[in-house]
Design a protein around this motif. Structure first.
Motif, PDB file in Angstrom:
ATOM      1  N   ARG A 179      -5.298  34.955 -37.111  1.00 27.89           N
ATOM      2  CA  ARG A 179      -5.364  33.497 -37.326  1.00 27.89           C
ATOM      3  C   ARG A 179      -4.697  32.754 -36.173  1.00 27.89           C
ATOM      4  N   THR A 225      -8.830  34.538 -45.549  1.00 27.91           N
ATOM      5  CA  THR A 225      -9.970  33.686 -45.238  1.00 27.91           C
ATOM      6  C   THR A 225      -9.726  32.947 -43.940  1.00 27.91           C
ATOM      7  N   ASP A 263     -11.224  27.829 -43.610  1.00 25.56           N
ATOM      8  CA  ASP A 263     -10.552  26.542 -43.419  1.00 25.56           C
ATOM      9  C   ASP A 263     -10.519  26.112 -41.953  1.00 25.56           C
ATOM     10  N   MET A 264     -10.717  27.065 -41.028  1.00 19.53           N
ATOM     11  CA  MET A 264     -10.665  26.742 -39.603  1.00 19.53           C
ATOM     12  C   MET A 264     -12.038  26.346 -39.052  1.00 19.53           C
TER      13      MET A 264
END
Length: 772
Positions: A506, A566, A569-570
């Motif tokens: 991330r 996950t 969201d980005m």
């Protein structure tokens, strides 16, 4: 009776009638007098006894006064004389005792100095040092006596200092003979060449002839300890040991220690062998360093210090412990930073092999503890080795971030082509751990196998969710492969390591979001091709982020399986990042188009050659700009994005030209012909900018679909018709507000064009009346 008669005679004036009463009263008074007489007779002996006692007390008081006067006059004087004599004798005794103690300390100092000199001549350094310390103790006792100062103390202090420096000089000479360093002459002591010329000679192996004459190393070092100079000597020795022996063994894999024992000397030197790798194995390093410590323990440092009073024999501190306490922290840090850090594996599959390193570290520390270089149960070195999982995760995450940053700061223009068939070369993931999921899946398969399907199941194309063909930076493709490989590594790691690796991935994308637009800002603003590639890069990353977490969802740690794994969201942020960059470049291109058209002199007075030439030049420049952009974006942008972008820019040019022509108030016939000629140039050559594919024959399809991408295309063609049409043709095109002209222009705009093109006649008035 006589008393009564007397009373009666005395009181002859009394009446006869009162006589009886009075006689009664007198009788009672007589009884009282009798009682008083009786009491008086009883009290009289007591009074006489008291008077006798008073007389005796007065006699005793007189005797006491005489005695007191005798004491004050005679005894007190003798007593004062005795006390004064006693005080004087006491003070004399104290002075004599002080003088006696001082003389005793002076005698002890003198004896100690004499024994010191004797021992020093016989090279009994420990005895000499002890006697010197005794003399120092005696001198301190003399100096601590307040009010008693001797000029001799200053001389004694000077003598003690001289003798201390004397013995230290002799001990220093002996120490230099025992431990001889042969160091390279060059100032650069850190190079491999200079280290190879470093040697340590230990003259601590006396021959039989010299065994009596030469002082043993224990005598010299213990004497240093007694004098309080051992710490300083060992500190210097320890620093030389670290700089020229221990640290080079850690830093240079090719360096090998060589030992040579001769009749009276032990030599430690180095040789260089071809290294197998750039980094030395911890197992090999530990063996080399252990060899050095074994040599030092055997020939130099296995010497117990003088045992303090009350300390058990087994608790005696040795020189090895003292040296170990001085250098271990620095040596441990060196081993960690230059050896263990490099040995941490970068793949979880190699973590099992690291057990050998942990075992070797334990054996290394155990050996040092047996030689008393170390004490305690756990050291930072062993803690670091045993905490390999955490270090593996930290090292892996650091490597991932560094590799990602290097990719982000590399050139954008090195591209690879992405097609719907392209995919990340991802190794096969392990089987799912949920057995119930597999059994449910098998049950579902059996159920479907027994049911006859009456209608064909709808099927989506395999390219439905695929990324369209375009070009992205090779570094971005490598970045995505790095993310997949890191997540795959996480699936085979411990829970803590898995979490760290997942969030490192991330962090990769967050870093891209923050670094790339800033690092490449100038290039993205200046070069349209790079802006297009960056747009594709962001869309490519967003495309993979949609499913990246889902692909690894069931293979990560339980904490992540609960929904945290996950990247969705980005996705909006990356899409926005790509779009903002490309739209900024589109605004730049639009500005250039409008700037070029501003030099067309508003397309007025086209019968003037200069005006016509300026307008024609502006049109040509716009077409050239669009064709150049087409070549730059060709085969880079996806076809639909390319067509929308080029259509938007061409639409900007056509809209600006149409607006300026429609705003003209007077258009002559010659002007109309020339304006029509300019517009025809745009209509004929404008579609030629739609070349999204390198193959020209495949671009014809997109050139024929120009009205789809250019909203003002039909408006522009209607304008051309107006420029060449007569009044009736214009009215027919309007068709009472239902014709093609009415679909593109308002009634006011058409009337304005008619007034500009035609003279004021009845026919024009009739035509204007029909335009409503």
């Amino acid at each position: 009776g006589s008393l009564v008669a007397a009373v009666l005679a005395h009181s002859g004036r009394l009446d006869k009638e009162d006589l009886g009463t009075r006689i009664g009263r007198l009788s009672r008074r007589g009884e009282v007098c009798n009682m008083i007489n009786k009491k008086y007779n009883e009290f009289l002996p007591s009074m006489q006894s008291a008077e006798e006692l008073v007389a005796q007390v007065e006699g005793l008081t007189s005797s006491i006064d005489l005695l007191k006067a005798g004491i004050e006059n005679e005894v007190q004087r003798d007593l004062n004389v005795a006390v004064a004599e006693f005080t004087e004798l006491k003070q004399q005794l104290e002075r004599d005792s002080l003088v006696l103690s001082v003389l005793k300390k002076l005698q002890e100092f003198d004896v100690a100095i004499k024994e010191y000199n004797t021992a020093l001549l016989e090279k009994k350094y420990v005895t000499a040092a002890q006697q010197l310390e005794k003399a120092r103790s005696s001198l301190k006792a003399l100096e601590c006596r307040k009010g008693f100062e001797l000029k001799i103390l200053r001389a004694l202090s000077t003598e003690l200092t001289v003798q201390t420096q004397n013995i230290l000089y002799h001990l220093g000479e002996e120490w230099q003979k025992l431990a001889v360093w042969k160091l390279p002459p060059s100032k650069d002591s850190s190079s491999l060449e200079s280290v190879l010329h470093s040697e340590l000679h230990l003259h601590t192996v006396p021959t039989k002839e010299e065994e009596v004459a030469s002082p043993p190393v224990a005598s010299v070092l213990q004497a240093f300890a007694v004098l309080g100079e051992l710490q300083a000597k060992l500190k210097i020795f320890g620093q030389l040991l670290l700089k020229y022996i221990l640290k080079p063994l850690v830093s240079y894999p090719s360096l090998q220690p060589l030992t040579e024992e001769q009749s009276d000397v032990f030599i430690l030197r180095f040789q260089s062998k071809r290294p197998g790798s750039d980094h030395c194995s911890p197992v090999e390093v530990f063996e080399k360093i252990k060899l050095v410590f074994e040599v030092l323990h055997k020939y130099l440092l296995n010497v117990p210090l003088e045992q303090p009073v009350g300390q058990a024999e087994e608790d005696r501190l040795t020189l090895a412990e003292l040296l170990g306490a001085m250098i271990w922290e620095e040596l441990s840090d060196c081993l960690i930073q230059n050896c263990l850090v490099d040995s941490i594996p970068t793949k979880s599959s190699k973590l099992e092999q690291y057990i050998e390193v942990i075992k070797s570290t334990e054996e290394f520390e155990k050996a040092l503890k047996e030689m008393k270089f170390l004490k305690g149960d756990m050291t930072d070195l062993l803690k670091y080795a045993r905490n390999v999982n955490s270090h593996f995760a930290n090292k892996k995450c650091q490597e991932v971030i560094v590799a990602a940053r290097n990719l982000m700061t590399s050139e954008i223009h090195n591209t690879v082509k992405i097609t719907p068939d392209s995919c990340i070369a991802l190794p096969k993931l392990p089987d799912l751990r949920a057995g119930d999921h597999l059994s449910t899946q098998r049950a579902s398969e059996h159920l479907h196998a027994g049911v006859v399907t009456l209608e064909a199941e709808p099927k989506l194309s395999q390219y439905t969710f695929a990324l369209p063909t375009c070009r992205i930076s090779a570094s971005v493709q490598q970045l995505m492969e790095l993310a997949y490989q890191t997540l795959l590594e996480a699936t085979a790691s411990t829970d803590q390591c898995c979490l760290q690796l997942f969030y490192s991935v991330r962090n990769i994308f967050q870093l891209f979001y923050d670094v790339v637009p800033t690092y490449h800002r100038e290039s993205l603003q200046k070069f349209p091709q790079l802006a297009a590639i960056h747009h594709n890069n962001c869309m490519y990353i967003a495309h993979h982020l949609l499913t990246l977490g889902h692909q690894f969802h069931y293979h990560l740690t339980n904490v992540l399986c609960q929904g945290a794994a996950t990247f969705v969201d980005m996705v909006p942020g990356f899409r926005r990042l790509g779009m903002e960059c490309f739209l900024a470049q589109m605004r730049v291109q639009k500005g250039e188009i409008l700037e070029r058209l501003s030099s067309a002199r508003n397309f007025s007075n086209m019968d003037d050659e200069e005006n016509y030439s300026a307008a024609n030049k502006a049109i040509r420049q716009v077409l050239h700009q669009l064709k150049r952009l087409g070549k730059v974006w060709q085969d880079v942008l996806p076809v639909n994005v390319y067509c929308k972008a080029m259509g938007t820019l061409l639409n900007t040019a056509l809209s600006e030209i149409a607006t300026r022509i429609a705003a003209l108030e007077d258009i002559s016939a010659e002007d109309a012909d020339r304006l029509y000629s300019l517009c025809r140039t745009m209509v004929e050559e404008g579609p030629q900018v739609f070349t999204p594919l390198p193959e020209d024959d495949r671009n014809k399809k997109y050139q024929e679909e120009v009205p789809v991408y250019v909203h003002k295309w039909m408006t522009f063609k209607e304008l051309m018709i107006i420029l060449q049409a007569n009044l009736q043709e214009i009215v027919d095109q309007w068709a009472d507000g239902k014709g093609p002209l009415a679909a593109e222009f308002s009634a006011a705009e058409v009337k304005s064009l008619i007034r500009a093109l035609f003279q004021n006649t009845e026919r024009r008035a009739a035509a204007l009346a029909k335009i409503k």
